[in-house]
Scaffold this active site. Sequence first.
Site, PDB file in Angstrom:
ATOM      1  N   LYS A  32       6.633   7.534   4.394  1.00  0.00           N
ATOM      2  CA  LYS A  32       6.323   6.482   3.698  1.00  0.00           C
ATOM      3  C   LYS A  32       4.833   7.092   3.269  1.00  0.00           C
ATOM      4  O   LYS A  32       4.348   7.822   3.279  1.00  0.00           O
ATOM      5  CB  LYS A  32       5.105   5.769   5.420  1.00  0.00           C
ATOM      6  CG  LYS A  32       4.022   4.855   4.429  1.00  0.00           C
ATOM      7  CD  LYS A  32       3.742   3.901   5.837  1.00  0.00           C
ATOM      8  CE  LYS A  32       3.125   2.901   4.799  1.00  0.00           C
ATOM      9  NZ  LYS A  32       2.222   1.693   5.814  1.00  0.00           N
ATOM     10  N   MET A  83       0.759  -1.051   0.170  1.00  0.00           N
ATOM     11  CA  MET A  83       0.067   0.257   0.019  1.00  0.00           C
ATOM     12  C   MET A  83       0.212   1.451  -0.105  1.00  0.00           C
ATOM     13  O   MET A  83       0.913   2.116  -0.539  1.00  0.00           O
ATOM     14  CB  MET A  83      -1.091  -0.169   1.428  1.00  0.00           C
ATOM     15  CG  MET A  83      -2.305   1.041   1.566  1.00  0.00           C
ATOM     16  SD  MET A  83      -2.903   1.272   2.327  1.00  0.00           S
ATOM     17  CE  MET A  83      -2.269   1.631   4.072  1.00  0.00           C
ATOM     18  N   GLY A  84       2.187   1.267   0.952  1.00  0.00           N
ATOM     19  CA  GLY A  84       2.797   2.504   0.696  1.00  0.00           C
ATOM     20  C   GLY A  84       4.345   2.020   0.192  1.00  0.00           C
ATOM     21  O   GLY A  84       4.961   1.322  -0.048  1.00  0.00           O
ATOM     22  N   GLN A  85       5.276   3.124   0.485  1.00  0.00           N
ATOM     23  CA  GLN A  85       6.144   3.139  -0.184  1.00  0.00           C
ATOM     24  C   GLN A  85       6.828   3.602   0.983  1.00  0.00           C
ATOM     25  O   GLN A  85       6.319   5.349   0.830  1.00  0.00           O
ATOM     26  CB  GLN A  85       6.478   3.961  -1.857  1.00  0.00           C
ATOM     27  CG  GLN A  85       5.715   3.355  -2.734  1.00  0.00           C
ATOM     28  CD  GLN A  85       6.172   4.066  -3.889  1.00  0.00           C
ATOM     29  OE1 GLN A  85       6.508   5.192  -3.675  1.00  0.00           O
ATOM     30  NE2 GLN A  85       6.289   2.924  -5.113  1.00  0.00           N
ATOM     31  N   VAL A  86       8.534   3.169   0.808  1.00  0.00           N
ATOM     32  CA  VAL A  86       8.720   3.690   2.586  1.00  0.00           C
ATOM     33  C   VAL A  86      10.034   4.404   2.089  1.00  0.00           C
ATOM     34  O   VAL A  86      11.091   3.832   0.848  1.00  0.00           O
ATOM     35  CB  VAL A  86       9.393   2.836   3.760  1.00  0.00           C
ATOM     36  CG1 VAL A  86      10.221   3.441   4.705  1.00  0.00           C
ATOM     37  CG2 VAL A  86       7.452   2.793   3.856  1.00  0.00           C
ATOM     38  N   ASP A  95      -3.946  -6.912  12.408  1.00  0.00           N
ATOM     39  CA  ASP A  95      -3.303  -7.472  11.496  1.00  0.00           C
ATOM     40  C   ASP A  95      -1.894  -7.529  12.065  1.00  0.00           C
ATOM     41  O   ASP A  95      -0.779  -7.477  11.541  1.00  0.00           O
ATOM     42  CB  ASP A  95      -3.031  -6.777  10.239  1.00  0.00           C
ATOM     43  CG  ASP A  95      -2.147  -7.031   9.082  1.00  0.00           C
ATOM     44  OD1 ASP A  95      -2.932  -8.434   9.067  1.00  0.00           O
ATOM     45  OD2 ASP A  95      -2.246  -6.493   7.883  1.00  0.00           O
TER      46      ASP A  95
END
Length: 353
Positions: free
Chosen positions: A19, A1-4, A118
């Site tokens: 993020k 879902m995200g890029q860090v 989660d």
Amino acid sequence: MGQVWRATDTTLDREVAVKLLKVEYADAPAFRARFESEARHAASLQHPGIAAVYDVGEARTADGTQRPYLVMELVEGQPLSVLLRAGEPMDTAVAQDLMAQAADALSAAHAAGIVHRDVKPANLLVTAQRQLKITDFGIARAATEAGLTQTGQVMGTPQYLSPEQARGTTATAASDVYSLGCVAFECLAGRRPFVADSPVTTALAHINQPVPELPAQVPADLARVVRRAMAKAPADRFADAAAFAAALRDPARLGPDPVVGPVGGPVGGLPTSATVVAPAAVVDDRTQVLSGLGPGVAAPAPLPLAEPSATGRSAGLLLLVVAALVAAAVVVIVLVVRGSGDEPISVTPSRTA
């Protein structure tokens, strides 16, 4: 879902992690909601075992897209999922320490009224000094909030999903305890406790299948700790994550296992699937939205039996008449043959289907 990304906070002169929501999700309301949820929940928690969130905002990219971002604590380490090796159990003492740290951090989140929902190896960061930090509160839920999924859908990672989450009921602190119990099992056994041929059947295994035995080299009292954390009924698990942490640090002090009932039956009309223990590296462990689970899915109604038609009734009557005539003819033939003085003939009429 995200890029860090690794970045530098020029105001405070410190290294941070940024993020960014992936561009393909930037305009998707559901993903933006999850991203905002992560920012809100993580920012409200202050604990050494939880990766801190410093700032949140939106950045305009070169193509004009507005992409949400989080500025977070930079954790110099790796996800536990990278450190685990399929078929290679982790050192028992190391596993106990890491899981106890995770339970401490979850206890702090629960005290603030937040359930992670989660917990899995990919969301547990481990530094070179073996300090553990929980991250990714993207599907976390506060007690006062509504869920992000629709009726009949379950969000989570199937290999670590608690039975009550798989049933579609509200996740509680006990659900996080169960998920962390699954992670502890994987650390000690070198494999996940439940893996099936699809995400849905894997989720159902948490309901329908007993907890597998840990390897013989795992101390018996520690195995009992993990087994209690993974009890099917939330009431049969530890009272809270703090109690789980204490038991991990001193397994010998754990009392007797509670008396538990039989494993639950199929959910939502879906059949029970046979489940085998499989290596950890063969399945997709991303967070997923699973359709076809939960109380909103009704069992399919049985098909009504068709009423026999007039044509069918007539055909059946005709067959009975023909069979009766054939039987009468056989009797007549036998009587004629016997009356002629010849040897009697044994006639065995065949069955008519």
